[in-house]
Design a protein around this motif. Structure first.
Motif, PDB file in Angstrom:
ATOM      1  N   THR A 269       6.417  -4.365 -12.592  1.00 55.67           N
ATOM      2  CA  THR A 269       6.300  -4.825 -11.205  1.00 55.67           C
ATOM      3  C   THR A 269       6.750  -6.279 -11.148  1.00 55.67           C
ATOM      4  N   LEU A 270       7.864  -6.497 -10.469  1.00 56.94           N
ATOM      5  CA  LEU A 270       8.390  -7.845 -10.266  1.00 56.94           C
ATOM      6  C   LEU A 270       7.828  -8.389  -8.967  1.00 56.94           C
ATOM      7  N   GLY A 271       7.181  -9.546  -9.033  1.00 56.90           N
ATOM      8  CA  GLY A 271       6.667 -10.186  -7.836  1.00 56.90           C
ATOM      9  C   GLY A 271       7.496 -11.395  -7.456  1.00 56.90           C
ATOM     10  N   ILE A 272       7.950 -11.431  -6.213  1.00 56.59           N
ATOM     11  CA  ILE A 272       8.683 -12.583  -5.675  1.00 56.59           C
ATOM     12  C   ILE A 272       7.811 -13.166  -4.575  1.00 56.59           C
ATOM     13  N   CYS A 324      -2.200 -20.024  -3.703  1.00 58.10           N
ATOM     14  CA  CYS A 324      -1.415 -20.415  -2.526  1.00 58.10           C
ATOM     15  C   CYS A 324      -1.133 -19.218  -1.629  1.00 58.10           C
ATOM     16  N   PRO A 325      -1.349 -19.355  -0.327  1.00 62.12           N
ATOM     17  CA  PRO A 325      -0.940 -18.296   0.590  1.00 62.12           C
ATOM     18  C   PRO A 325       0.559 -18.035   0.444  1.00 62.12           C
ATOM     19  N   ALA A 326       0.917 -16.764   0.372  1.00 61.82           N
ATOM     20  CA  ALA A 326       2.317 -16.422   0.123  1.00 61.82           C
ATOM     21  C   ALA A 326       2.663 -15.095   0.773  1.00 61.82           C
ATOM     22  N   LEU A 327       3.941 -14.962   1.086  1.00 61.08           N
ATOM     23  CA  LEU A 327       4.520 -13.683   1.469  1.00 61.08           C
ATOM     24  C   LEU A 327       5.163 -13.122   0.211  1.00 61.08           C
ATOM     25  N   SER A 328       4.647 -12.017  -0.284  1.00 60.35           N
ATOM     26  CA  SER A 328       5.071 -11.491  -1.584  1.00 60.35           C
ATOM     27  C   SER A 328       5.833 -10.189  -1.425  1.00 60.35           C
ATOM     28  N   LEU A 329       6.900 -10.077  -2.199  1.00 54.43           N
ATOM     29  CA  LEU A 329       7.638  -8.822  -2.326  1.00 54.43           C
ATOM     30  C   LEU A 329       7.401  -8.301  -3.745  1.00 54.43           C
ATOM     31  N   TYR A 330       6.875  -7.096  -3.833  1.00 53.62           N
ATOM     32  CA  TYR A 330       6.673  -6.468  -5.135  1.00 53.62           C
ATOM     33  C   TYR A 330       7.675  -5.325  -5.281  1.00 53.62           C
ATOM     34  N   VAL A 331       8.460  -5.403  -6.349  1.00 55.76           N
ATOM     35  CA  VAL A 331       9.459  -4.373  -6.634  1.00 55.76           C
ATOM     36  C   VAL A 331       9.066  -3.677  -7.928  1.00 55.76           C
ATOM     37  N   THR A 332       8.943  -2.358  -7.874  1.00 57.46           N
ATOM     38  CA  THR A 332       8.628  -1.562  -9.060  1.00 57.46           C
ATOM     39  C   THR A 332       9.925  -1.046  -9.662  1.00 57.46           C
ATOM     40  N   THR A 345       5.694  -5.159   0.661  1.00 54.13           N
ATOM     41  CA  THR A 345       5.541  -6.555   1.081  1.00 54.13           C
ATOM     42  C   THR A 345       4.089  -6.803   1.440  1.00 54.13           C
ATOM     43  N   ARG A 346       3.539  -7.914   0.953  1.00 52.52           N
ATOM     44  CA  ARG A 346       2.135  -8.221   1.200  1.00 52.52           C
ATOM     45  C   ARG A 346       1.965  -9.693   1.568  1.00 52.52           C
ATOM     46  N   LEU A 347       0.930  -9.961   2.345  1.00 59.64           N
ATOM     47  CA  LEU A 347       0.460 -11.315   2.595  1.00 59.64           C
ATOM     48  C   LEU A 347      -0.797 -11.507   1.762  1.00 59.64           C
ATOM     49  N   GLU A 348      -0.825 -12.556   0.939  1.00 59.20           N
ATOM     50  CA  GLU A 348      -1.919 -12.705  -0.015  1.00 59.20           C
ATOM     51  C   GLU A 348      -1.981 -14.140  -0.519  1.00 59.20           C
ATOM     52  N   MET A 459      16.042 -14.174  -5.715  1.00 59.81           N
ATOM     53  CA  MET A 459      16.128 -14.505  -4.294  1.00 59.81           C
ATOM     54  C   MET A 459      17.068 -13.553  -3.551  1.00 59.81           C
ATOM     55  N   ILE A 460      18.125 -13.117  -4.216  1.00 59.95           N
ATOM     56  CA  ILE A 460      19.012 -12.132  -3.588  1.00 59.95           C
ATOM     57  C   ILE A 460      18.250 -10.840  -3.332  1.00 59.95           C
ATOM     58  N   VAL A 461      17.430 -10.418  -4.302  1.00 57.13           N
ATOM     59  CA  VAL A 461      16.620  -9.212  -4.116  1.00 57.13           C
ATOM     60  C   VAL A 461      15.717  -9.367  -2.893  1.00 57.13           C
ATOM     61  N   ALA A 462      15.031 -10.518  -2.792  1.00 50.05           N
ATOM     62  CA  ALA A 462      14.119 -10.729  -1.666  1.00 50.05           C
ATOM     63  C   ALA A 462      14.872 -10.796  -0.341  1.00 50.05           C
ATOM     64  N   ASN A 463      15.945 -11.573  -0.297  1.00 49.21           N
ATOM     65  CA  ASN A 463      16.672 -11.754   0.961  1.00 49.21           C
ATOM     66  C   ASN A 463      17.334 -10.466   1.439  1.00 49.21           C
ATOM     67  N   SER A 464      17.838  -9.668   0.534  1.00 44.95           N
ATOM     68  CA  SER A 464      18.476  -8.412   0.932  1.00 44.95           C
ATOM     69  C   SER A 464      17.434  -7.346   1.267  1.00 44.95           C
ATOM     70  N   THR A 465      16.335  -7.281   0.485  1.00 47.65           N
ATOM     71  CA  THR A 465      15.295  -6.285   0.750  1.00 47.65           C
ATOM     72  C   THR A 465      14.598  -6.562   2.072  1.00 47.65           C
TER      73      THR A 465
END
Length: 694
Positions: A269-272, A324-332, A345-348, A459-465
């Motif tokens: 699980t990759l977390g961005i 830290c409050p963050a907007l997280s993208l988790y990619v499996t 995508t989660r807020l956490e 960042m490309i993964v996050a921006n495109s996803t």
């Protein structure tokens, strides 16, 4: 018979050839024949000759005392001949009557026209005001003449110096300071900028560029009003991850961090994790208005102008040691094949365990480290920081290379960053920013280094996803797209998800730098609506489809971001020219990039070089540098040696082909015209972007 008549505000005389009921055919002294309306004929006479009459009348009119004539004039309207008889004598001659006509016509502040040959005198109050205005105009003109003489003699009057940038870049053409510069430039046959430089108005080239930028973009200064960071009141769960960021040591706006879970289990699980100021900064709030006005952080060597106040940035930045409050993208993904299987995508709240720094680790975390399975040696201060991240970093580097290869298939050609990035360090810079005379140290950092690649691909993964998430949810976002990589096809900004050929993704929405780019903050609001509201996100998102406010943001950001990057490029060129003088560099080795233009091998410098005309691209040459102009940012050179004359010129690299001809030429600065072109330079601590094709 002769006639004096009015034509287009002028008095003409000539011989009457024929006359009808409402007009007359008149032959002028030049022989030209004109048609004059009868109503415009003011005097008819048989002698003297017309030219003689006008000459005598003009000489006599110059001696008429207008104050006395105004005293003699009746309160009601009157004819010019009547006033001539009152002023001169009851038997006023034709020349005297004509002289009075000319005098009355040329003195509208004393007498206004009231019909054919008739006038009415101004009231005493209006006359006094008019005379005062005339006197003031004379004084202003005298001041202009005085300033003009001083400028022509090489001296700059204080009022002109104070209006320097306004005169050059946004002039009020009625202002006496501007008129003085124009008159002096004409008198000395000198360009206004050169005139002012010679007169000592420009005492610092650096301040000239800096103050010009502020004048155009921050006329009210770069400070912030007293604004506090609103607290994040949303209850957020604590993520069960260990996250770390990778930035330069000078970076204070830490927007992004990474985490890796499941190493060795077969499923990763990759977390961005992206800083979430959007949870606290509401659209149309005071902080939003500040961010919308600035639109981006401005970077330059030794200094930056942040988009948000520093205390606000520090509230939301991903600082190590904090949850830290963050907007997280988790990619499996599959650990063996690296194939993506799911994303969410989660807020956490995210525990940020470490802020890794490029400048401390680039020499340690090399290609050799990533290709090895051995533990990282403790080679330098700070290298121990990465000891606990060795496994995560090696996996992320393997994943980054895989993702890059996949994108290159879509692009149709590889990304090849053979040129380095340049870092500028100014020694002894005061807190208020550079003054222009600091010692500059220019160092290199290889583009596409392992740490750069890891962050860029994530960042490309996050921006495109997230871009695709907004599109699938029916929520508009701010996208960057490029239809193809054909020459001349530029990156564009819009509100619809479209392919970005230069990166090799189906869509690309800047979302990973909300502390330093306004587009990312806007997209974060939209993405949060998608994460929180699912199928009803389109109703909950701040910006709706076809929202005119969103279009306005796109347009304003595109213009501001281009301006900021052009300024950064100009300042980097300034400090490069400064470095040449400080280091006593007179010759450089360079490569030809186009006809007559070369790029230095070890400095961020592109220049025109005599003798490079006709040489093949990438031909290696030695160039003798000319004199640098730190106002125009221009420098030329002359090829004194061909370094590869005995062999073929190297083939053009894919990077050169992608970047186009003269992409960072940064040649002579044309005053009042923007400098250069760049999309996201990172040499001064600005965030590197994977949008490399822009």
């Amino acid at each position: 018979m002769f006639a004096l008549f009015e034509d287009a505000g002028k008095f003409l005389t000539g011989r009457v050839l024929s006359e009808a009921e409402s007009s007359a055919q008149i032959e002028l002294e030049t022989g030209k024949r004109v048609k004059a309306k009868t109503a415009h004929i003011l005097i008819r006479f048989d002698k003297p000759q017309p030219a003689v009459l006008l000459a005598a009348a003009q000489a006599l009119a110059a001696d008429i005392e207008l104050d006395l004539a105004w005293e003699f004039a009746p309160e009601d309207d009157f004819g010019f001949a009547d006033l001539a008889r009152d002023y001169f004598s009851e038997q006023a001659t034709l020349e005297q009557q004509t002289a009075m006509l000319l005098a009355l016509f040329e003195a509208p502040h004393y007498f206004r026209r009231a019909g054919k040959g008739r006038f009415k005198k101004a009231s005493a109050d209006i006359l006094a005001q008019a005379l005062a205005a005339i006197e003031k105009k004379k004084l202003v003109q005298a001041q202009i003449d005085q300033w003009t003489q001083a400028l022509s003699a090489g001296e700059c009057p204080a009022p002109v110096r104070e209006q320097l940038y306004k005169i050059l870049f946004r002039p009020d053409k009625n202002a006496p300071e501007y008129k003085a510069v124009v008159e002096a430039a004409k008198a000395t046959h000198t360009a206004p900028l050169t005139l002012l430089k010679n007169a000592g108005a420009i005492t610092s080239a650096y301040q000239f560029h800096w103050q010009r930028f502020l004048f155009d973009n921050f006329p009210r200064g770069t400070g912030f009003a007293s604004l506090s960071a609103p607290p994040i009141t949303t209850e957020l769960p604590l993520a069960t991850v260990r996250a770390f960021s990778v930035d330069d040591s000078a970076t204070t706006e830490i927007d992004d961090a990474l985490s890796v879970q499941g190493l060795g289990s077969g499923t990763i699980t990759l977390g961005i994790h992206i800083a979430a100021p959007g949870l606290a900064i509401a659209p149309d709030s005071a902080l939003d208005q500040v961010a919308r006005q600035r639109l981006s952080t401005v970077y330059m060597p030794g200094h930056k102008i942040t988009m948000l106040p520093d205390d606000v940035v520090q509230t939301y930045t991903l600082q190590e040691g904090r949850d830290c409050p963050a907007l997280s993208l988790y990619v499996t993904l599959d650990e063996a094949t690296l194939a993506f299987t799911a994303s969410t995508t989660r807020l956490e709240r995210v525990p940020i365990v470490a802020n890794l720094r490029h400048d401390q680790l680039d020499d340690v975390l090399t290609d050799a480290f990533f290709e090895s399975t051995d533990p990282i040696p403790d080679l330098s201060e700070g290298s121990h920081i990465a000891l606990s991240w060795a496994q995560e970093l090696r996996f992320l580097f393997r994943l980054a290379k895989h993702l890059k290869a996949q994108r290159e298939v879509v692009r149709g050609k590889p990304e090849n960053f053979s040129r380095p990035d340049y870092n500028f360090k100014l020694l002894g810079t005061p807190l208020e920013g550079p003054q222009g005379d600091e010692t500059v140290v220019i160092s290199t950092r290889r583009r596409g280094s392992p740490l750069d690649l890891i962050v860029a691909e994530a960042m490309i993964v996050a921006n495109s996803t997230w871009g695709q998430l907004m599109a699938d949810s029916g929520v508009p976002g701010i996208y960057r797209s490029q239809a193809s990589m054909a020459p001349g096809v530029k990156v564009r900004m819009g509100t619809k998800a479209q392919p970005h050929a230069g990166i090799g993704v189906k869509c690309y929405a800047w979302s990973t730098s909300p502390l330093r780019r306004y587009t990312d903050l806007v997209n974060q609001w939209q993405i949060m609506a998608c994460a929180q509201h699912g199928n009803t996100a389109a109703l909950a998102a701040p910006f709706k489809p076809k929202d005119t406010a969103l279009f306005a943001i796109v347009s304003a950001f595109d213009a501001a971001y281009t301006t900021y990057n052009q300024f950064q490029s100009g300042m980097e060129r300034y400090w490069t020219l400064k470095h040449l003088g400080q280091a006593g560099i007179t010759d450089i080795e360079a490569s030809v990039i186009k006809d007559g233009v070369v790029r230095a091998d070890t400095l961020p410098l592109v220049l025109n070089a005599m003798g490079a005309e006709g040489l093949p691209r990438n031909a290696r040459v030695r160039v003798r540098l000319g004199v640098a102009d730190d106002i125009s940012l221009d420098i030329g050179g002359t090829v004194i040696e061909r370094l590869d004359a005995d062999g073929p010129a190297p083939a053009a690299t894919a990077e050169d082909e992608d970047s186009g001809d003269g992409d960072d030429l940064g040649g002579p600065l044309t005053i009042a015209v923007d400098m250069g072109e760049a999309d996201a330079p990172s040499a001064t601590g600005a965030p590197a972007t994977p949008d490399t094709a822009a």
